[in-house]
Design an enzyme around this catalytic site. Structure first.
Site, PDB file in Angstrom:
ATOM      1  N   HIS A   1       5.451  -4.667   3.713  1.00  0.00           N
ATOM      2  CA  HIS A   1       5.164  -3.941   4.954  1.00  0.00           C
ATOM      3  C   HIS A   1       3.888  -3.136   4.792  1.00  0.00           C
ATOM      4  O   HIS A   1       3.746  -2.411   3.796  1.00  0.00           O
ATOM      5  CB  HIS A   1       6.251  -2.895   5.252  1.00  0.00           C
ATOM      6  CG  HIS A   1       7.627  -3.446   5.349  1.00  0.00           C
ATOM      7  ND1 HIS A   1       8.018  -4.299   6.346  1.00  0.00           N
ATOM      8  CD2 HIS A   1       8.710  -3.236   4.574  1.00  0.00           C
ATOM      9  CE1 HIS A   1       9.290  -4.595   6.188  1.00  0.00           C
ATOM     10  NE2 HIS A   1       9.740  -3.974   5.109  1.00  0.00           N
TER      11      HIS A   1
ATOM     12  N   GLY B   1      19.500  12.882 -10.957  1.00  0.00           N
ATOM     13  CA  GLY B   1      18.069  13.192 -10.915  1.00  0.00           C
ATOM     14  C   GLY B   1      17.787  14.210  -9.823  1.00  0.00           C
ATOM     15  O   GLY B   1      18.211  14.025  -8.686  1.00  0.00           O
TER      16      GLY B   1
ATOM     17  N   GLY C   1      14.598  15.568  -9.011  1.00  0.00           N
ATOM     18  CA  GLY C   1      13.214  15.702  -8.536  1.00  0.00           C
ATOM     19  C   GLY C   1      13.245  15.746  -7.015  1.00  0.00           C
ATOM     20  O   GLY C   1      14.321  15.825  -6.401  1.00  0.00           O
ATOM     21  N   ALA C   2      12.079  15.664  -6.397  1.00  0.00           N
ATOM     22  CA  ALA C   2      12.007  15.790  -4.932  1.00  0.00           C
ATOM     23  C   ALA C   2      12.894  14.757  -4.223  1.00  0.00           C
ATOM     24  O   ALA C   2      13.627  15.092  -3.291  1.00  0.00           O
ATOM     25  CB  ALA C   2      10.563  15.638  -4.477  1.00  0.00           C
ATOM     26  N   ILE C   3      12.864  13.507  -4.693  1.00  0.00           N
ATOM     27  CA  ILE C   3      13.624  12.458  -3.997  1.00  0.00           C
ATOM     28  C   ILE C   3      15.126  12.728  -4.090  1.00  0.00           C
ATOM     29  O   ILE C   3      15.849  12.695  -3.081  1.00  0.00           O
ATOM     30  CB  ILE C   3      13.269  11.060  -4.563  1.00  0.00           C
ATOM     31  CG1 ILE C   3      11.811  10.717  -4.224  1.00  0.00           C
ATOM     32  CG2 ILE C   3      14.205   9.987  -4.005  1.00  0.00           C
ATOM     33  CD1 ILE C   3      11.303   9.420  -4.829  1.00  0.00           C
TER      34      ILE C   3
ATOM     35  N   ALA D   1      18.140   8.670  -8.739  1.00  0.00           N
ATOM     36  CA  ALA D   1      16.804   9.187  -8.415  1.00  0.00           C
ATOM     37  C   ALA D   1      16.168   9.635  -9.726  1.00  0.00           C
ATOM     38  O   ALA D   1      15.878  10.807  -9.936  1.00  0.00           O
ATOM     39  CB  ALA D   1      16.921  10.342  -7.422  1.00  0.00           C
TER      40      ALA D   1
ATOM     41  N   HIS E   1      -0.236  37.376  13.226  1.00  0.00           N
ATOM     42  CA  HIS E   1       1.101  37.979  13.275  1.00  0.00           C
ATOM     43  C   HIS E   1       1.784  37.603  14.584  1.00  0.00           C
ATOM     44  O   HIS E   1       1.139  37.606  15.625  1.00  0.00           O
ATOM     45  CB  HIS E   1       0.969  39.504  13.200  1.00  0.00           C
ATOM     46  CG  HIS E   1       2.287  40.200  13.364  1.00  0.00           C
ATOM     47  ND1 HIS E   1       3.209  40.264  12.344  1.00  0.00           N
ATOM     48  CD2 HIS E   1       2.845  40.836  14.435  1.00  0.00           C
ATOM     49  CE1 HIS E   1       4.277  40.922  12.779  1.00  0.00           C
ATOM     50  NE2 HIS E   1       4.079  41.277  14.041  1.00  0.00           N
TER      51      HIS E   1
HETATM   52  C1  LIG Z   1      12.499   8.288  -0.981  1.00  0.00           C
HETATM   53  C2  LIG Z   1      11.051   8.666  -1.208  1.00  0.00           C
HETATM   54  C3  LIG Z   1      10.534   9.766  -0.582  1.00  0.00           C
HETATM   55  C4  LIG Z   1       9.193  10.112  -0.777  1.00  0.00           C
HETATM   56  N1  LIG Z   1       8.700  11.204  -0.148  1.00  0.00           N
HETATM   57  C5  LIG Z   1       7.411  11.545  -0.338  1.00  0.00           C
HETATM   58  C6  LIG Z   1       6.851  12.658   0.332  1.00  0.00           C
HETATM   59  O1  LIG Z   1       7.522  13.343   1.091  1.00  0.00           O
HETATM   60  N2  LIG Z   1       5.544  12.939   0.118  1.00  0.00           N
HETATM   61  C7  LIG Z   1       4.774  12.194  -0.730  1.00  0.00           C
HETATM   62  O2  LIG Z   1       3.589  12.495  -0.896  1.00  0.00           O
HETATM   63  N3  LIG Z   1       5.274  11.137  -1.376  1.00  0.00           N
HETATM   64  C8  LIG Z   1       6.566  10.792  -1.197  1.00  0.00           C
HETATM   65  N4  LIG Z   1       7.056   9.695  -1.829  1.00  0.00           N
HETATM   66  C9  LIG Z   1       6.164   8.936  -2.727  1.00  0.00           C
HETATM   67  C10 LIG Z   1       5.243   8.030  -1.919  1.00  0.00           C
HETATM   68  O3  LIG Z   1       6.014   7.150  -1.139  1.00  0.00           O
HETATM   69  C11 LIG Z   1       4.337   7.281  -2.858  1.00  0.00           C
HETATM   70  O4  LIG Z   1       3.662   8.194  -3.692  1.00  0.00           O
HETATM   71  C12 LIG Z   1       3.300   6.458  -2.104  1.00  0.00           C
HETATM   72  O5  LIG Z   1       3.918   5.527  -1.262  1.00  0.00           O
HETATM   73  C13 LIG Z   1       2.373   5.742  -3.086  1.00  0.00           C
HETATM   74  O6  LIG Z   1       1.437   5.008  -2.371  1.00  0.00           O
HETATM   75  P1  LIG Z   1       0.778   3.683  -3.002  1.00  0.00           P
HETATM   76  O7  LIG Z   1      -0.168   3.201  -1.975  1.00  0.00           O
HETATM   77  O8  LIG Z   1       0.305   3.963  -4.362  1.00  0.00           O
HETATM   78  O9  LIG Z   1       1.977   2.663  -3.178  1.00  0.00           O
HETATM   79  P2  LIG Z   1       3.099   2.099  -2.212  1.00  0.00           P
HETATM   80  O10 LIG Z   1       3.342   2.972  -1.049  1.00  0.00           O
HETATM   81  O11 LIG Z   1       4.243   1.770  -3.095  1.00  0.00           O
HETATM   82  O12 LIG Z   1       2.461   0.767  -1.646  1.00  0.00           O
HETATM   83  C14 LIG Z   1       2.218  -0.323  -2.465  1.00  0.00           C
HETATM   84  C15 LIG Z   1       2.239  -1.576  -1.621  1.00  0.00           C
HETATM   85  O13 LIG Z   1       1.787  -2.654  -2.402  1.00  0.00           O
HETATM   86  C16 LIG Z   1       2.549  -3.791  -2.066  1.00  0.00           C
HETATM   87  N5  LIG Z   1       2.460  -4.722  -3.203  1.00  0.00           N
HETATM   88  C17 LIG Z   1       2.927  -4.556  -4.457  1.00  0.00           C
HETATM   89  N6  LIG Z   1       2.587  -5.564  -5.239  1.00  0.00           N
HETATM   90  C18 LIG Z   1       1.883  -6.425  -4.464  1.00  0.00           C
HETATM   91  C19 LIG Z   1       1.242  -7.657  -4.709  1.00  0.00           C
HETATM   92  N7  LIG Z   1       1.242  -8.217  -5.916  1.00  0.00           N
HETATM   93  N8  LIG Z   1       0.611  -8.263  -3.680  1.00  0.00           N
HETATM   94  C20 LIG Z   1       0.594  -7.700  -2.441  1.00  0.00           C
HETATM   95  N9  LIG Z   1       1.176  -6.533  -2.164  1.00  0.00           N
HETATM   96  C21 LIG Z   1       1.797  -5.894  -3.165  1.00  0.00           C
HETATM   97  C22 LIG Z   1       3.938  -3.246  -1.810  1.00  0.00           C
HETATM   98  O14 LIG Z   1       4.686  -4.130  -0.998  1.00  0.00           O
HETATM   99  C23 LIG Z   1       3.624  -1.937  -1.116  1.00  0.00           C
HETATM  100  O15 LIG Z   1       3.596  -2.074   0.275  1.00  0.00           O
HETATM  101  C24 LIG Z   1       8.382   9.319  -1.632  1.00  0.00           C
HETATM  102  C25 LIG Z   1       8.917   8.197  -2.251  1.00  0.00           C
HETATM  103  C26 LIG Z   1      10.227   7.847  -2.033  1.00  0.00           C
HETATM  104  C27 LIG Z   1      10.762   6.642  -2.704  1.00  0.00           C
END
Ligand SMILES: Cc1cc2nc3c(=O)[nH]c(=O)nc-3n(C[C@H](O)[C@H](O)[C@H](O)COP(=O)(O)OP(=O)(O)OC[C@H]3O[C@@H](n4cnc5c(N)ncnc54)[C@H](O)[C@@H]3O)c2cc1C
Length: 465
Positions: free
Chosen positions: A38, A181, A183-185, A269, A444
């Site tokens: 996605h 766990g 942490g935040a999650i 988590a 304020h």
């Molecule tokens: C439950 C939960 C709550 C969270 N809440 C927060 C929050 O409140 N605030 C915050 O800052 N962070 C939060 N995070 C963390 C945050 O979601 C991640 O830090 C962030 O999504 C990282 O972004 P990214 O682009 O590095 O990776 P991702 O968002 O993981 O995106 C990576 C993408 O790469 C795609 N992909 C992987 N391998 C391949 C491939 N070989 N070819 C093509 N596509 C590929 C995947 O499908 C994915 O869509 C949360 C995480 C979780 C699990």
């Protein structure tokens, strides 16, 4: 015939990848993003956003249940779990569509499928096992993110033992829940299910919950969660899951004793694992450390022309860190001179009730780093807006370098602190001292006045407490 040659190919369309792609396109680079699942990545689809939608439902329920405190009459406040989840999914889908629109608007080519590095400057894409195509680019950005980590003996099964995807799309409301766990999650899920009435136990291996936060803030948050009925066991190891058809018994070891805790569902988590498998890294000079890709301050790997950003490169695993690195990478590729990211200025937030937010060094870390510190504190109970909101529980803590007055860290717990923290984020990025912060006029009545008072307190000048 489609043109398969690009200036930049970004692998992964999460907050790291899609931001890198948009910025690269803005800077005139012919850009493609490859996404296997996605657009929007974990953040929009399975992380930041859908959890905040769930927590908002929990918050509204909490307020409805406490309506009488505000002079309101709500006869019975309850919830429909399916509808709560549907709302969260709808919010995620809306934003996912928004990312597609933004990429199109910026003329970024979206390639659907799984990408592998296939030789110098080459990316091969497959979908459902079939080849989509091979593409070339002068620069490749790996932004493949991460997934939930499991531990030996602590694996999810999607039924009784959940990781975050299942935890945010439950088909049944557990009466009792063990979150492993804190942490935040973990804490966000604990807070959500606790607000909905589950009997929640949190198990944390470290000696306190939210271990990345300032010790005082962790302790304050713990008290609040316990007041709300959560059970929290720290310095504890969860192991040995025994399952029946509809329950799990977990052996929890703490203080030299082992206790069997039986619950309807378990949420794991315990961190995340980087998505580096099947990327073809073995044929490159890209180095990894426990799976995380190693980069320099410009997010360059050891393989010329290959960059990596976001969760796949390691902590802090935060969407805004990933996006910021996306911009740095795009600007570096385009020959601009971006600022390197200073991890000390990246805020971290937990959207539980109460919320927790921080930026910079904790008091202990500042002392361990050799700083002589001045610490300021201000309690929510001393703030008019907090009282008017009916949110008197919380505190704002600031840590200064006693020698220079530099703001080293800020730590908050209480209502809306995730919105407040950025004030200190800006202050830290601008390397302000207590002087500028004291001279700043805060409106304020706002919760932000506590940010001022905390600074004043560090210098013995607090007015309202
Ligand atoms: C439950 C939960 C709550 C969270 N809440 C927060 C929050 O409140 N605030 C915050 O800052 N962070 C939060 N995070 C963390 C945050 O979601 C991640 O830090 C962030 O999504 C990282 O972004 P990214 O682009 O590095 O990776 P991702 O968002 O993981 O995106 C990576 C993408 O790469 C795609 N992909 C992987 N391998 C391949 C491939 N070989 N070819 C093509 N596509 C590929 C995947 O499908 C994915 O869509 C949360 C995480 C979780 C699990």
């Amino acid at each position: 015939m489609a043109d398969n040659n690009f200036d930049v190919i970004v692998i992964g369309g999460g907050p790291g990848g899609y931001v890198a792609a948009i910025r690269a396109a803005q800077l005139g680079q012919k850009t493609a993003v490859v996404e296997r699942e996605h657009l929007g990545g974990i953040c929009l689809n399975w992380g930041c956003i859908p959890t905040k939608a769930l927590l908002r439902s929990a918050e509204v329920l909490h307020l409805a249940k406490h309506a009488a405190d505000y002079g309101l009459v709500i006869k019975e406040a309850s919830f429909d779990l399916d509808k709560v989840v549907q709302r969260s999914r709808k919010v995620a889908n809306q934003l996912n569509g928004g990312v597609r629109h933004l990429l199109k608007k910026n003329k970024v080519t979206v390639i659907e499928g799984e990408a592998t590095l296939a030789g110098k400057g080459q990316v091969a894409v497959t979908k459902d096992g079939a080849a989509v195509g091979t593409y070339s680019a002068k620069n490749i950005v790996i932004a493949t993110g991460a997934r939930a980590r499991t531990l030996p003996g602590l694996e999810d099964d999607g039924k009784l033992v959940w990781t975050y995807r299942k935890a945010m799309t439950p088909d049944t409301m557990p009466k009792s829940l063990l979150v492993i766990g804190s942490g935040a999650i973990g804490i966000e899920f604990a807070s959500f299910y606790n607000a909905l009435g589950a009997k929640v136990t949190v198990v944390e291996v470290m000696d306190r919950i939210l271990p990345a936060e300032d010790e005082e803030i962790s302790a304050f948050a713990r008290k609040q969660f316990e007041k709300q009925g959560m059970r929290i066991i720290t310095g504890a190891k969860a192991g040995n899951l025994r399952k029946t058809d509809n329950s799990v018994t977990v052996a929890v070891e703490a203080n030299g004793k082992t206790e069997d805790i039986t619950v309807d569902r378990v949420i794991l988590a315990v961190g995340i694992s980087p998505n580096t498998e099947k990327l073809g890294l073995e044929n490159t000079k890209v180095k990894t450390d426990r799976g995380h890709i190693q980069t320099n301050q410009w997010c360059q790997t050891d393989e010329p022309g290959v960059y990596a950003i976001g969760d796949v490169t390691g902590a802090p695993w935060l969407a805004h860190k990933a996006s910021h690195e996306g911009v740095i990478v795009a600007e570096h590729i385009a020959g601009k001179h971006p600022h390197a990211l200073d991890v000390r200025n990246i805020p971290g937030c937990t959207y539980s009730h109460p919320q927790v937010a921080s930026v910079g060094l904790t008091e202990k870390k500042a002392k361990d780093a050799g700083y002589e510190v001045r610490v300021g504190r201000f309690p929510f109970v001393g703030n008019g807006k907090a009282i008017a909101l009916g949110e008197p529980d919380g505190m704002v803590k600031t840590v200064f370098d006693a020698k220079t007055g530099e703001l080293l860290g800020a730590h908050m717990v209480g209502a809306e602190v995730t919105e407040l923290i950025q004030g200190y984020g800006i202050a830290k990025t601008m390397e302000t001292t207590e002087q500028e912060l004291m001279q700043t006029v805060f409106p304020h009545p706002t919760l932000s006045e506590m940010m001022h008072e905390s600074v004043l307190d560090a210098y013995g000048r607090a007015i309202h407490f």
